[in-house]
Design a protein around this motif. Structure first.
Motif, PDB file in Angstrom:
ATOM      1  N   PRO A  35      42.583  36.719  37.196  1.00 29.08           N
ATOM      2  CA  PRO A  35      42.083  37.958  37.973  1.00 29.08           C
ATOM      3  C   PRO A  35      42.708  37.880  39.223  1.00 29.08           C
ATOM      4  N   VAL A  36      43.149  37.015  39.770  1.00 26.74           N
ATOM      5  CA  VAL A  36      43.753  37.015  41.186  1.00 26.74           C
ATOM      6  C   VAL A  36      45.083  37.414  40.887  1.00 26.74           C
ATOM      7  N   ARG A  37      45.725  37.127  39.991  1.00 24.42           N
ATOM      8  CA  ARG A  37      47.163  37.716  39.811  1.00 24.42           C
ATOM      9  C   ARG A  37      47.194  38.985  39.445  1.00 24.42           C
ATOM     10  N   ALA A  38      46.016  39.666  38.792  1.00 24.43           N
ATOM     11  CA  ALA A  38      46.150  41.002  38.466  1.00 24.43           C
ATOM     12  C   ALA A  38      45.397  41.900  39.441  1.00 24.43           C
ATOM     13  N   GLY A  39      44.542  41.220  40.383  1.00 27.66           N
ATOM     14  CA  GLY A  39      43.985  41.999  41.599  1.00 27.66           C
ATOM     15  C   GLY A  39      44.804  42.745  42.296  1.00 27.66           C
ATOM     16  N   THR A 107      37.391  31.262  41.507  1.00 28.00           N
ATOM     17  CA  THR A 107      38.445  32.349  42.178  1.00 28.00           C
ATOM     18  C   THR A 107      37.774  33.472  42.551  1.00 28.00           C
ATOM     19  N   LEU A 108      38.050  33.961  43.806  1.00 29.64           N
ATOM     20  CA  LEU A 108      37.232  34.970  44.498  1.00 29.64           C
ATOM     21  C   LEU A 108      37.744  36.419  44.331  1.00 29.64           C
ATOM     22  N   ASP A 112      37.291  42.757  37.678  1.00 28.47           N
ATOM     23  CA  ASP A 112      37.681  44.139  37.886  1.00 28.47           C
ATOM     24  C   ASP A 112      38.771  44.478  39.138  1.00 28.47           C
ATOM     25  N   GLY A 113      39.212  43.501  39.640  1.00 23.95           N
ATOM     26  CA  GLY A 113      40.436  43.644  40.509  1.00 23.95           C
ATOM     27  C   GLY A 113      39.828  43.433  41.931  1.00 23.95           C
ATOM     28  N   ARG A 114      38.342  43.524  42.179  1.00 21.82           N
ATOM     29  CA  ARG A 114      38.034  43.546  43.566  1.00 21.82           C
ATOM     30  C   ARG A 114      37.693  41.997  43.994  1.00 21.82           C
TER      31      ARG A 114
END
Length: 446
Positions: A35-39, A107-108, A112-114
């Motif tokens: 999710p971090v890489r896609a956020g 991981t923060l 959904d990318g937020r």
């Protein structure tokens, strides 16, 4: 032993053991960081870490992996990290490294990318672990933070005190000097005079709109200096949440002229202490009556009683910090209102504060008769502390209830002669070495 909802079987997340015998964490790290890489504009520091550890009195218990997993999930759900599959939130894992603790990593960036910044997460974690400890009947239950503790010294202050060989932190020493001046004063003019007589450096802060109006103050000790040779000043709010000048003005109420210095005869000193004991006993009855109907009056009375005990501690022990000083510090924590609030003074609180000023002005207590009267006042203050403990427990302010019980027990020990009133002379000793030396981790049993 536990992971986010939707992570799949836990055995598939377990890092594989390589030929060299080490764990290959790359696959697990890649899953957590997806999710971090896609956020959208993820933060530079996107890892949240916490640990859950048993207290020493609970470490004899054998807690299974499933129980640890349930405790971790309940804590993370209350904090806002663990969510259900219908609300895809953060990715996290809980890993057990030993019998007495687990580590949690998240991981923060949400699915959904937020970004979930986890602001004010520490108070929520403390509250959540307290609820978990109650559900699983653990012995040590750290109550949620109530924001009534005074400001702790900064690590830089601790390091400097260790280098210079000081026995006390300047911040702690200044807080005690200010508390003594507050207890003996009835207005800000008298307050600043008391600080000057105690040898404290005072710097006033004037209003930016009205230069003739004083809006704050800062205090410093004559000894400690900065690298440039300037005194190290601390504002009142940096010492304790209720020691700012506006709150002190509200605490004093209408300024009253200082009482005349009492005659140093033993008879008048005994009479003053007996009057103070009578006021304390009546104030305890007032708190029992006003706790529900007028909580503001009860709170103002409790703070005034803390001032009286502070003045009594200095009247008996002087500047030498003994058992009575430590009881006064615990009582001050128990009496303080939430978030540094100050209640309007009442008739009873003003009467008790007048007794505090008289005790402060009559000098050191010596001789048999006034010592007996002082011990009787201690017993009344210990019963008053019992009343404060009952009040704080009814209010679910457990840290303050513990402080009130500590103060009551210390006062009874001193009054009963089972603890010396004045501690031995303080010797300058080095500040204890921190548990983590030099920022390096200690080897694990090697």
């Amino acid at each position: 032993m536990a992971a986010w909802d939707g992570a799949g079987p836990l055995k598939d997340l377990e890092p594989k053991v390589t030929v060299s015998g080490k764990r290959d964490l790359r696959a697990l790290a890649a899953l957590l960081e997806q999710p971090v890489r896609a956020g959208y504009r993820p933060p530079n520091r996107f890892v949240w870490h916490a640990s859950m550890r048993l207290a020493p009195e609970d470490r004899h218990r054998t807690i299974s992996d499933s129980t640890w997993a349930n405790m971790a999930v309940q804590m993370l759900t209350e904090v806002g990290i663990a969510t259900t599959a219908t609300d895809p939130g953060l990715r996290w894992i809980a890993m057990r490294h030993a019998d007495d603790h687990v580590h949690i990593v998240a991981t923060l960036v949400r699915e959904d990318g937020r970004t979930n910044w986890m602001r004010n997460d520490y108070p929520r974690c403390v509250k959540a672990t307290y609820h978990v400890a109650r559900r699983y009947h653990l012995h040590r239950r750290v109550p949620p933070a109530d924001r009534t503790a005074h400001r702790r010294p900064h690590p830089a202050e601790v390091s400097k005190a260790r280098r210079t060989g000081r026995a006390q932190m300047p911040r702690d020493e200044l807080r005690r000097c200010v508390r003594r001046a507050v207890a003996a004063a009835g207005s800000e003019e008298e307050f600043f005079v008391q600080l000057g007589e105690a040898g404290v450096l005072v710097r006033l802060r004037n209003s930016s709109t009205d230069p003739g109006q004083v809006t704050g103050y800062a205090v410093a000790l004559p000894g400690p200096r900065t690298a440039s040779g300037q005194p190290v000043y601390f504002g009142g709010g940096r010492l304790a949440p209720d020691l700012t000048l506006p709150k002190l003005r509200q605490r004093w109420g209408t300024p009253t002229p200082p009482p005349a210095a009492p005659t140093v005869s033993r008879a008048e000193r005994v009479e003053t202490l007996r009057q103070a004991a009578t006021v304390v006993a009546a104030a305890a009855d007032d708190i029992h009556r006003d706790a529900r109907t007028a909580p503001g009056r009860a709170q103002a009375t409790a703070v005034a009683a803390a001032d009286l005990l502070t003045s009594l501690a200095y009247g008996i022990e002087g500047d030498r910090r003994g058992a009575l000083h430590r009881a006064a510090e615990a009582f001050d924590r128990a009496a303080r209102d939430l978030y540094g609030r100050v209640r309007q003074p009442s008739g009873r609180s003003q009467e008790m504060r007048a007794m505090s000023r008289l005790v402060a002005l009559m000098g050191r207590i010596s001789g048999d008769e006034d010592t007996v009267a002082a011990l009787a006042l201690m017993m009344d203050l210990s019963r008053f502390a019992d009343t404060i403990e009952q009040l704080r427990r009814a209010q679910q302010r457990l840290h303050q209830a513990e402080a009130a019980r500590t103060a009551a027990e210390a006062l009874r020990l001193v009054a009963g002669g089972r603890r010396p009133v004045v501690a031995p002379p303080l010797t300058v000793t080095a500040t204890p070495v921190p548990t983590v030396g030099g920022g390096r981790r200690a080897a694990r049993g090697r």
